[in-house]
Design a protein around this motif. Structure first.
Motif, PDB file in Angstrom:
ATOM      1  N   PRO A 163     -71.124   3.357 -34.238  1.00 41.24           N
ATOM      2  CA  PRO A 163     -71.524   4.777 -34.367  1.00 41.24           C
ATOM      3  C   PRO A 163     -72.646   5.168 -33.420  1.00 41.24           C
ATOM      4  O   PRO A 163     -72.806   6.352 -33.116  1.00 41.24           O
ATOM      5  CB  PRO A 163     -71.960   4.876 -35.835  1.00 41.24           C
ATOM      6  N   GLU A 164     -73.430   4.184 -32.950  1.00 45.81           N
ATOM      7  CA  GLU A 164     -74.530   4.514 -32.045  1.00 45.81           C
ATOM      8  C   GLU A 164     -74.048   5.055 -30.701  1.00 45.81           C
ATOM      9  O   GLU A 164     -74.819   5.659 -29.942  1.00 45.81           O
ATOM     10  CB  GLU A 164     -75.411   3.273 -31.814  1.00 45.81           C
ATOM     11  N   LEU A 165     -72.738   4.848 -30.397  1.00 47.95           N
ATOM     12  CA  LEU A 165     -72.192   5.341 -29.136  1.00 47.95           C
ATOM     13  C   LEU A 165     -71.641   6.760 -29.243  1.00 47.95           C
ATOM     14  O   LEU A 165     -71.315   7.370 -28.218  1.00 47.95           O
ATOM     15  CB  LEU A 165     -71.076   4.407 -28.637  1.00 47.95           C
ATOM     16  N   ASN A 166     -71.517   7.281 -30.451  1.00 46.92           N
ATOM     17  CA  ASN A 166     -71.016   8.654 -30.613  1.00 46.92           C
ATOM     18  C   ASN A 166     -71.948   9.626 -29.902  1.00 46.92           C
ATOM     19  O   ASN A 166     -73.177   9.560 -30.037  1.00 46.92           O
ATOM     20  CB  ASN A 166     -70.906   9.014 -32.094  1.00 46.92           C
ATOM     21  N   GLY A 167     -71.355  10.526 -29.139  1.00 46.03           N
ATOM     22  CA  GLY A 167     -72.141  11.484 -28.365  1.00 46.03           C
ATOM     23  C   GLY A 167     -72.400  11.047 -26.944  1.00 46.03           C
ATOM     24  O   GLY A 167     -72.825  11.855 -26.109  1.00 46.03           O
ATOM     25  N   ARG A 168     -72.152   9.761 -26.643  1.00 48.17           N
ATOM     26  CA  ARG A 168     -72.345   9.278 -25.271  1.00 48.17           C
ATOM     27  C   ARG A 168     -71.222   9.786 -24.372  1.00 48.17           C
ATOM     28  O   ARG A 168     -70.118  10.075 -24.825  1.00 48.17           O
ATOM     29  CB  ARG A 168     -72.358   7.737 -25.238  1.00 48.17           C
ATOM     30  N   TYR A 169     -71.501   9.873 -23.088  1.00 45.95           N
ATOM     31  CA  TYR A 169     -70.516  10.320 -22.104  1.00 45.95           C
ATOM     32  C   TYR A 169     -69.962   9.115 -21.347  1.00 45.95           C
ATOM     33  O   TYR A 169     -70.657   8.104 -21.166  1.00 45.95           O
ATOM     34  CB  TYR A 169     -71.138  11.313 -21.132  1.00 45.95           C
ATOM     35  N   ALA A 170     -68.714   9.224 -20.923  1.00 45.36           N
ATOM     36  CA  ALA A 170     -68.051   8.095 -20.278  1.00 45.36           C
ATOM     37  C   ALA A 170     -67.014   8.597 -19.281  1.00 45.36           C
ATOM     38  O   ALA A 170     -66.662   9.783 -19.263  1.00 45.36           O
ATOM     39  CB  ALA A 170     -67.386   7.200 -21.330  1.00 45.36           C
ATOM     40  N   PHE A 171     -66.510   7.670 -18.487  1.00 46.56           N
ATOM     41  CA  PHE A 171     -65.456   7.958 -17.517  1.00 46.56           C
ATOM     42  C   PHE A 171     -64.204   7.192 -17.921  1.00 46.56           C
ATOM     43  O   PHE A 171     -64.266   5.997 -18.234  1.00 46.56           O
ATOM     44  CB  PHE A 171     -65.905   7.515 -16.117  1.00 46.56           C
ATOM     45  N   VAL A 172     -63.058   7.888 -17.960  1.00 49.24           N
ATOM     46  CA  VAL A 172     -61.793   7.246 -18.349  1.00 49.24           C
ATOM     47  C   VAL A 172     -61.217   6.521 -17.129  1.00 49.24           C
ATOM     48  O   VAL A 172     -60.794   7.153 -16.158  1.00 49.24           O
ATOM     49  CB  VAL A 172     -60.789   8.273 -18.888  1.00 49.24           C
ATOM     50  N   ASP A 173     -61.189   5.203 -17.205  1.00 50.13           N
ATOM     51  CA  ASP A 173     -60.755   4.385 -16.069  1.00 50.13           C
ATOM     52  C   ASP A 173     -59.239   4.189 -16.044  1.00 50.13           C
ATOM     53  O   ASP A 173     -58.598   4.310 -15.005  1.00 50.13           O
ATOM     54  CB  ASP A 173     -61.453   3.018 -16.148  1.00 50.13           C
ATOM     55  N   GLU A 174     -58.629   3.873 -17.203  1.00 52.09           N
ATOM     56  CA  GLU A 174     -57.211   3.506 -17.209  1.00 52.09           C
ATOM     57  C   GLU A 174     -56.626   3.668 -18.602  1.00 52.09           C
ATOM     58  O   GLU A 174     -57.346   3.682 -19.596  1.00 52.09           O
ATOM     59  CB  GLU A 174     -57.053   2.054 -16.733  1.00 52.09           C
ATOM     60  N   PHE A 175     -55.295   3.786 -18.651  1.00 50.48           N
ATOM     61  CA  PHE A 175     -54.565   3.793 -19.923  1.00 50.48           C
ATOM     62  C   PHE A 175     -53.973   2.406 -20.119  1.00 50.48           C
ATOM     63  O   PHE A 175     -53.198   1.916 -19.295  1.00 50.48           O
ATOM     64  CB  PHE A 175     -53.458   4.842 -19.905  1.00 50.48           C
ATOM     65  N   LEU A 176     -54.368   1.747 -21.203  1.00 49.76           N
ATOM     66  CA  LEU A 176     -53.916   0.387 -21.480  1.00 49.76           C
ATOM     67  C   LEU A 176     -52.629   0.460 -22.298  1.00 49.76           C
ATOM     68  O   LEU A 176     -52.660   0.691 -23.509  1.00 49.76           O
ATOM     69  CB  LEU A 176     -55.003  -0.384 -22.238  1.00 49.76           C
ATOM     70  N   ARG A 177     -51.509   0.276 -21.638  1.00 46.75           N
ATOM     71  CA  ARG A 177     -50.233   0.487 -22.316  1.00 46.75           C
ATOM     72  C   ARG A 177     -49.943  -0.575 -23.370  1.00 46.75           C
ATOM     73  O   ARG A 177     -49.135  -0.355 -24.262  1.00 46.75           O
ATOM     74  CB  ARG A 177     -49.095   0.538 -21.293  1.00 46.75           C
ATOM     75  N   GLU A 178     -50.592  -1.744 -23.261  1.00 52.26           N
ATOM     76  CA  GLU A 178     -50.316  -2.808 -24.230  1.00 52.26           C
ATOM     77  C   GLU A 178     -50.751  -2.410 -25.642  1.00 52.26           C
ATOM     78  O   GLU A 178     -50.103  -2.761 -26.622  1.00 52.26           O
ATOM     79  CB  GLU A 178     -51.021  -4.106 -23.799  1.00 52.26           C
ATOM     80  N   ASN A 179     -51.885  -1.693 -25.746  1.00 53.38           N
ATOM     81  CA  ASN A 179     -52.331  -1.255 -27.073  1.00 53.38           C
ATOM     82  C   ASN A 179     -52.450   0.265 -27.165  1.00 53.38           C
ATOM     83  O   ASN A 179     -52.965   0.791 -28.157  1.00 53.38           O
ATOM     84  CB  ASN A 179     -53.678  -1.903 -27.435  1.00 53.38           C
ATOM     85  N   GLU A 180     -51.956   0.955 -26.114  1.00 52.92           N
ATOM     86  CA  GLU A 180     -51.930   2.412 -26.073  1.00 52.92           C
ATOM     87  C   GLU A 180     -53.318   3.004 -26.344  1.00 52.92           C
ATOM     88  O   GLU A 180     -53.501   3.902 -27.169  1.00 52.92           O
ATOM     89  CB  GLU A 180     -50.893   2.969 -27.047  1.00 52.92           C
ATOM     90  N   ARG A 181     -54.289   2.473 -25.625  1.00 50.74           N
ATOM     91  CA  ARG A 181     -55.655   2.985 -25.688  1.00 50.74           C
ATOM     92  C   ARG A 181     -56.148   3.274 -24.271  1.00 50.74           C
ATOM     93  O   ARG A 181     -55.570   2.808 -23.295  1.00 50.74           O
ATOM     94  CB  ARG A 181     -56.596   1.987 -26.376  1.00 50.74           C
ATOM     95  N   TYR A 182     -57.228   4.031 -24.211  1.00 41.48           N
ATOM     96  CA  TYR A 182     -57.863   4.297 -22.925  1.00 41.48           C
ATOM     97  C   TYR A 182     -59.041   3.342 -22.748  1.00 41.48           C
ATOM     98  O   TYR A 182     -59.812   3.112 -23.685  1.00 41.48           O
ATOM     99  CB  TYR A 182     -58.387   5.732 -22.857  1.00 41.48           C
TER     100      TYR A 182
END
Length: 570
Positions: free
Chosen positions: A311-330
């Motif tokens: 939860p400490e990361l909520n509100g943080r900003y990030a850059f989307v690098d890739e879509f991981l198709r193996e687990n369908e996550r970014y």
């Protein structure tokens, strides 16, 4: 500070426009059209570089100090950070360095373990999956020379067609030029070209190195492409993530995700590549048996939300690098200060796309006077572009000016840092004191390495063994010692891990040279004989590196039976 100097428009354009999964390097096992399936099983893709949509580069060599010198220079070209290490074997790991850069985020640089004198070149290539690496950088210095095993590795990589460059870094300032020329000459006799890399004068090496690297990589991938199959595929499907559906004969594949790498006209089927247990497998499917997934957040700036585990990361900003198709996550990069960050795999519901935030660039650490490069009198030359991508000098120049402007006003690190500074003030995190062994704790450890002449240290070695210690000896003179340098310690998984280094002959240079190795292999502390003068600089450098260092009279202070209690396993 040097991002504009080494900006390569051709490389940036290639990374943006090329589906790296579709055009694998020519030396990849899948491009051996005689026995593609057999060779892929013989040389499986290792877990650490299973992401075929990345351009994988590797650093290898006998010295961690040379690699560190190279890695420390990277932030001057682009914002980069170290990712979590992947375990290969006990004591051996692959460490990734990611680029928080919209132009270079598809490149990952791996710090790979050194080559053991026991292993053959083929075993090393297979263990580290070098057939899946786009380019290898072999690093050494005038202090840590390449041994015969690395020269044989150069021959093996050349036979496989793996692009590689041999770089000699300088372990000390003001090194004799004649010594460097002798090094180059000795390698040229073995048909190995050596390039000298001085971080204080990077332009002398890196401009040509980047050009040559680009030519090698693009030629390799272009040569390995199956153009007929690629050109026959629909642009809407080629290179896209697809989900398999409605199969009857191989129903176990339904729901699996892969990538479309082409279209077979004769069979009238799309070729889909899957990865199973590190082995890439191609299946031919009709169009009704696949559905195209369109990840919408790739390359976007996002804000994290709704995280339960962190939860400490909520509100943080990030850059989307890739879509991981193996687990369908970014996979997203969450930066902190320059040089550090997190790589996380998150669901789409935990990401909210945000508009760009403009800001002044993050100020890099000010370089020392000795390491600051001299200003160039003229405008840097336009970078090389291959014949397949002709680019006039005017276009290259304007591309560089555009890059300078973006670097000064709108790079990813700046945008994310500005957004967090404006919207999410960070709570002050209390500093946690790192626990370290006391002298009594070090003396209680079981596995020691005694550095120095074994004959002169015989009494100390015998005493430690009488006290129940496991003792290894280290000597560069080759006088019957177990190891010739501290760099070789903890490299054999069948031997116990060294916990303490004891120096007995007053050689302060040997202690200073061993500091990097001690940090790398996880030594708990360094002990210096009490009656021997090692100099105050030794103590200072050890403490600066975060290593416990103590003076001790081993014969009187190490007692039989002294050791840490071990809980029974019942």
């Amino acid at each position: 500070p040097l991002a504009a100097d080494f900006h390569h428009p051709g490389l940036v354009s290639y990374l943006k426009d090329t589906s790296l999964e579709v055009v694998l390097p020519v030396h990849a096992p899948q491009n051996d059209f005689n026995t593609p399936d057999q060779k892929a099983r013989q040389y499986p893709r290792p877990n650490f570089c299973w992401e075929a949509y990345k351009m994988h580069l590797a650093m290898i060599g006998p010295s961690s100090a040379c690699k560190k010198q190279f890695v420390d220079f990277l932030p001057k070209i682009a914002h980069s950070f170290r990712g979590p290490a992947s375990k290969l074997a006990p004591g051996r790991e692959a460490v990734p360095y990611h680029f928080l850069d919209s132009d270079l985020h598809r490149v990952v640089l791996w710090d790979l373990p050194e080559m053991s004198w026991k292993s053959s070149a083929e075993d090393y290539i297979k263990e580290l999956g070098l057939l899946y690496i786009d380019c290898v950088f072999m690093l050494f210095s005038e202090k840590y020379l390449l041994t015969d095993v690395y020269c044989k590795l150069c021959v093996a990589m050349a036979l496989h067609g793996i692009p590689f460059f041999v770089l000699c870094t300088q372990s000390q300032e003001g090194i004799d030029e004649s010594q460097l020329r002798r090094l180059q000459s000795s390698f040229q006799k073995q048909s190995v070209q050596v390039r000298m890399f001085d971080p204080s004068k990077p332009h002398e090496t890196l401009e040509q190195l980047i050009n040559d690297f680009f030519k090698e990589v693009t030629w390799n991938r272009g040569k390995g492409a199956n153009t007929e199959r690629i050109n026959a595929a629909s642009k809407a499907v080629l290179g896209q993530t697809v989900r398999i559906q409605n199969l009857e004969k191989k129903a176990e594949l339904n729901g699996r995700c892969g990538v479309c790498i082409g279209y077979e006209k004769e069979q009238q089927r799309y070729v889909i590549r899957l990865i199973s247990s590190g082995v890439e497998m191609d299946v031919a499917l009709k169009e009704p048996n696949l559905s195209v997934l369109k990840p919408k957040l790739l390359g976007s700036m996002v804000q994290l939300k709704g995280l339960q585990s962190k939860p400490e990361l909520n509100g943080r900003y990030a850059f989307v690098d890739e879509f991981l198709r193996e687990n369908e996550r970014y996979r997203v990069f969450v930066p902190d200060v320059p040089g550090t960050g997190l790589a996380l795999a998150l669901k789409s519901e935990n990401l909210e796309k945000v508009s760009a935030v403009h800001a002044k660039p993050v100020a890099p650490p000010s370089p020392s006077a000795s390491s600051q490069p001299k200003a160039k009198a003229s405008t840097p030359k336009a970078k090389f572009s291959p014949a397949a991508r002709p680019e006039p000098a005017a276009v290259a120049s304007s591309g560089r000016q555009l890059h300078r402007k973006q670097d000064a006003e709108d790079n990813l690190m700046s945008r994310i840092s500005a957004a967090e500074a404006l919207e999410v003030p960070k709570a002050e995190v209390p500093k946690v004191r790192k626990l370290q062994f006391s002298l009594a704790g070090l003396l209680s450890l079981r596995v020691w390495a005694v550095v120095g002449n074994p004959d002169e240290a015989e009494e100390v070695i015998d005493h430690l063994m009488d006290c129940g210690k496991t003792v290894f000896t280290v000597s560069s003179k080759g006088d019957g010692a177990h190891f010739s340098s501290t760099a070789e310690l903890n490299s054999d998984p069948n031997l116990p891990k060294t916990e303490v280094l004891a120096f007995v002959d007053g050689d302060s240079g040997a202690v200073l040279a061993a500091i990097d190795d001690a940090v790398r292999i996880g030594i708990h502390g360094i002990l210096l004989l009490e009656d021997v003068n090692f100099g105050e600089d030794v103590m200072t450098e050890c403490r600066r590196a975060g290593i416990v260092v103590q003076t001790v009279d081993i014969l009187s202070q190490v007692l039989p039976g002294l050791g840490m209690p071990v809980a029974p396993l019942d």
